[in-house]
Scaffold this motif. Sequence first.
Motif, short mmCIF file in Angstrom:
data_model
loop_
_atom_site.label_atom_id
_atom_site.label_comp_id
_atom_site.label_asym_id
_atom_site.label_seq_id
_atom_site.Cartn_x
_atom_site.Cartn_y
_atom_site.Cartn_z
N ALA B 22 0.84 -1.21 0.00
CA ALA B 22 0.00 0.00 0.00
C ALA B 22 0.86 1.25 0.00
O ALA B 22 0.64 2.19 -0.78
CB ALA B 22 -0.93 -0.01 1.21
N LEU B 23 1.89 1.24 0.84
CA LEU B 23 2.76 2.43 0.96
C LEU B 23 3.55 2.66 -0.33
O LEU B 23 3.59 3.78 -0.86
CB LEU B 23 3.70 2.25 2.14
CG LEU B 23 4.57 3.45 2.48
CD1 LEU B 23 3.71 4.62 2.94
CD2 LEU B 23 5.59 3.11 3.55
N ALA B 25 3.08 1.38 -3.45
CA ALA B 25 2.25 1.62 -4.63
C ALA B 25 1.62 3.01 -4.58
O ALA B 25 1.60 3.73 -5.59
CB ALA B 25 1.17 0.55 -4.73
N THR B 26 1.13 3.39 -3.42
CA THR B 26 0.50 4.71 -3.30
C THR B 26 1.52 5.81 -3.58
O THR B 26 1.24 6.76 -4.33
CB THR B 26 -0.11 4.90 -1.89
OG1 THR B 26 -1.03 3.84 -1.65
CG2 THR B 26 -0.84 6.22 -1.78
N ILE B 29 2.59 5.69 -7.50
CA ILE B 29 1.55 6.14 -8.44
C ILE B 29 1.23 7.62 -8.21
O ILE B 29 1.05 8.38 -9.16
CB ILE B 29 0.29 5.26 -8.31
CG1 ILE B 29 0.62 3.83 -8.70
CG2 ILE B 29 -0.85 5.79 -9.17
CD1 ILE B 29 -0.50 2.83 -8.47
N LEU B 30 1.21 8.01 -6.94
CA LEU B 30 0.94 9.41 -6.62
C LEU B 30 2.01 10.32 -7.25
O LEU B 30 1.69 11.37 -7.82
CB LEU B 30 0.93 9.58 -5.10
CG LEU B 30 0.27 10.81 -4.51
CD1 LEU B 30 -1.20 10.88 -4.91
CD2 LEU B 30 0.39 10.81 -3.00
N ILE B 32 3.82 9.70 -9.89
CA ILE B 32 3.64 9.73 -11.35
C ILE B 32 2.46 10.62 -11.72
O ILE B 32 2.53 11.42 -12.66
CB ILE B 32 3.43 8.30 -11.90
CG1 ILE B 32 4.70 7.46 -11.68
CG2 ILE B 32 3.07 8.32 -13.37
CD1 ILE B 32 4.51 5.99 -11.97
N GLN B 33 1.39 10.48 -10.95
CA GLN B 33 0.18 11.26 -11.24
C GLN B 33 0.44 12.77 -11.21
O GLN B 33 -0.10 13.52 -12.00
CB GLN B 33 -0.92 10.93 -10.22
CG GLN B 33 -1.61 9.60 -10.46
CD GLN B 33 -2.60 9.29 -9.35
OE1 GLN B 33 -2.30 9.46 -8.16
NE2 GLN B 33 -3.77 8.83 -9.71
N VAL B 34 1.27 13.17 -10.28
CA VAL B 34 1.53 14.60 -10.12
C VAL B 34 2.71 15.05 -10.98
O VAL B 34 2.70 16.14 -11.57
CB VAL B 34 1.79 14.94 -8.62
CG1 VAL B 34 2.14 16.40 -8.45
CG2 VAL B 34 0.57 14.59 -7.79
N ILE B 36 3.99 13.93 -13.93
CA ILE B 36 3.83 14.05 -15.39
C ILE B 36 3.21 15.40 -15.78
O ILE B 36 3.79 16.14 -16.57
CB ILE B 36 3.01 12.87 -15.95
CG1 ILE B 36 3.82 11.57 -15.85
CG2 ILE B 36 2.64 13.13 -17.42
CD1 ILE B 36 3.07 10.34 -16.32
#
Lengths: 283, 120
Positions: B22-23, B25-26, B29-30, B32-34, B36
């Motif tokens: 959870a730690l 992956a979160t 992904i977080l 990458i989301q911000v 890019i």
Amino acid sequence: VLVWLTEHIDSRPLGLARIGVGVAALLKALITIPILFRLTQPEILAFPYFDWVPRPTVSLVVVIGSFWLVSAVLFTLGWRVAVSGSVLTVTLALVLAIDQQTYSNHLYLMAWLVFLLTLARAGSGFSISRSDEPVVRWPVLLLMVQLSVVYGFSGITKINPGFLSGSVLAGSLQGGVIPFPDFLITPQFLSALAGVVIAVECALALLIWHTRLRLGSFFSVSASMRRSLSSCRPRPSWRCSRSRCLLCIRCSSHTEPMRWTCRPSLGASGGSRLLRASSRGLL
Amino acid sequence: MASLAPFTVSQMHDWRRSPKIALVATSLILAIQVAIPALRFGPPDSPQRWAWQMFSKPPYSVEFTIETARGAEVADLDAHSAHPRGDLDLTGAMPAHLCAVHSEAIRVTWDGGSFECSSG
């Protein structure tokens, strides 16, 4: 924080989101697949991101289109979402990568959402293959972050003279199924409308995190459905001992972990009656 | 109350419940989301791809003129591009393509540039 991230939450709002995104993926396929077929024609410019990427062939487009449509239908239905969602994610990524002319912000967003919904086990809610089961919080959190990032950046990047002048909206509002009234297409009105668009998008980026306002403001149609399903839906059951009965309510919501709340309800006599009724299947 | 387990046995074995996963992956992904859109954040009047700038420029407006021995004609972009988005710069690839498609073309010109077909 780790406990909070790995808590279980209701999967039904996620299932609704999966259905919405799946339907959108189907509709987007109807728009994008013809573009892919055009790319196979020699008189059409092939504009890949890298020179070594070959021009798509008709058979490749048929395969991509088939995978897209089938996986989108299965994803929408919630059938083996781990597989159908993964296939749909890869297909959308492939379409985005195959040529620069296939890019679309909505397609890119769709790829992200399908990926995150698959990660979140979105097939656990409103699925044809199984009954509703709770899901872990952190992938859902990432899904909300994604929407917040999209609306936040979308609002911020629109703060420029070009968009604020209303010229972009003027281009978008012409034509369409329901034409925008001509008398409203004025620089003053479109400029004000552009300001409203920016304000709404920036607000949505924040309101999605507000439990009450999120549902009231976000996607007017889905909001009402989502509100009814994400708020606490009590499922009462009786738990009795010799001395008393407890009324236990299983409560689950999108924002809170599944929990059981019990409170004293009846005395021993009432409890005995309830136990007998329960054993006869009356409760 | 022991029977009131809020999740099933299969869900207890869900790898997503692992705090480490959870730690990691979160966080990943977080980021990458911000990252890019933040890295792609460009000049405000120039829509950038991958940056959630959910509007594009008006359709592509550069005109390409195909010059032949018989004269010149403006190329029909709709007939030569799959989807001419405003945020695409076709001046790098379209002239060579027009030369390849129109065998009699000598030169392709556009506002601010020209391309000799023999050079392609």
